[in-house]
Write a protein that holds these residues in place. Sequence first.
Motif, PDB file in Angstrom:
ATOM      1  N   GLY A   1     -30.147  32.336  20.538  1.00 40.43           N
ATOM      2  CA  GLY A   1     -31.135  32.780  19.566  1.00 40.43           C
ATOM      3  C   GLY A   1     -30.584  32.803  18.150  1.00 40.43           C
ATOM      4  N   ARG A   2     -31.476  32.662  17.220  1.00 35.81           N
ATOM      5  CA  ARG A   2     -31.130  32.588  15.802  1.00 35.81           C
ATOM      6  C   ARG A   2     -30.453  33.860  15.301  1.00 35.81           C
ATOM      7  NH1 ARG A   2     -35.638  30.887  11.601  1.00 35.81           N
ATOM      8  NH2 ARG A   2     -35.790  29.335  13.224  1.00 35.81           N
ATOM      9  N   GLU A   3     -31.021  35.011  15.612  1.00 33.26           N
ATOM     10  CA  GLU A   3     -30.462  36.270  15.116  1.00 33.26           C
ATOM     11  C   GLU A   3     -29.041  36.481  15.612  1.00 33.26           C
ATOM     12  OE1 GLU A   3     -31.885  38.179  12.747  1.00 33.26           O
ATOM     13  OE2 GLU A   3     -33.445  36.645  12.732  1.00 33.26           O
TER      14      GLU A   3
ATOM     15  N   ALA B   1     -26.920  34.163  16.643  1.00 38.33           N
ATOM     16  CA  ALA B   1     -26.051  33.150  16.042  1.00 38.33           C
ATOM     17  C   ALA B   1     -25.704  33.520  14.608  1.00 38.33           C
ATOM     18  CB  ALA B   1     -26.724  31.785  16.101  1.00 38.33           C
ATOM     19  N   LEU B   2     -26.674  34.019  13.859  1.00 38.08           N
ATOM     20  CA  LEU B   2     -26.406  34.419  12.475  1.00 38.08           C
ATOM     21  C   LEU B   2     -25.473  35.625  12.418  1.00 38.08           C
ATOM     22  CD1 LEU B   2     -29.932  33.906  10.888  1.00 38.08           C
ATOM     23  CD2 LEU B   2     -27.880  32.513  10.528  1.00 38.08           C
ATOM     24  N   ALA B   3     -25.625  36.532  13.350  1.00 39.82           N
ATOM     25  CA  ALA B   3     -24.732  37.694  13.399  1.00 39.82           C
ATOM     26  C   ALA B   3     -23.299  37.264  13.689  1.00 39.82           C
ATOM     27  CB  ALA B   3     -25.214  38.696  14.439  1.00 39.82           C
ATOM     28  N   VAL B   4     -23.129  36.340  14.632  1.00 38.27           N
ATOM     29  CA  VAL B   4     -21.790  35.835  14.961  1.00 38.27           C
ATOM     30  C   VAL B   4     -21.211  35.077  13.770  1.00 38.27           C
ATOM     31  CG1 VAL B   4     -20.516  34.210  16.423  1.00 38.27           C
ATOM     32  CG2 VAL B   4     -22.163  35.785  17.439  1.00 38.27           C
ATOM     33  N   PHE B   5     -22.033  34.269  13.109  1.00 41.14           N
ATOM     34  CA  PHE B   5     -21.586  33.532  11.926  1.00 41.14           C
ATOM     35  C   PHE B   5     -21.094  34.496  10.853  1.00 41.14           C
ATOM     36  CE2 PHE B   5     -22.235  31.886   7.703  1.00 41.14           C
ATOM     37  CZ  PHE B   5     -21.619  30.646   7.760  1.00 41.14           C
TER      38      PHE B   5
END
Length: 86
Positions: A9-11, A13-17
């Motif tokens: 999921g996008r959220e 993935a963005l948190a991990v990034f």
Amino acid sequence: MTTPQLPEGRESALAVFTETFDCGSLAFEVGPALTCLEAEALAGLLGALGSAAGADAWIEGHAASDDCGDMHCQCEDCVPEDAGQQ
């Protein structure tokens, strides 16, 4: 060889990034290898994700290697002593 666990999921993935790249030491190691546009893109994404400090670190890390006249150069010729003093 095992497949790494990737966020779903996008959220996520963005948190991990953000967690991965919101690192000053990484910014100062990798930043000099980036072009100005690459540094701006990475900093812009971190800033948009709420990490202003991370964004600043990537610009500062990149700027350390900019040549005189480049977008982020901080030398005396590009940034006068009285800049910002008003």
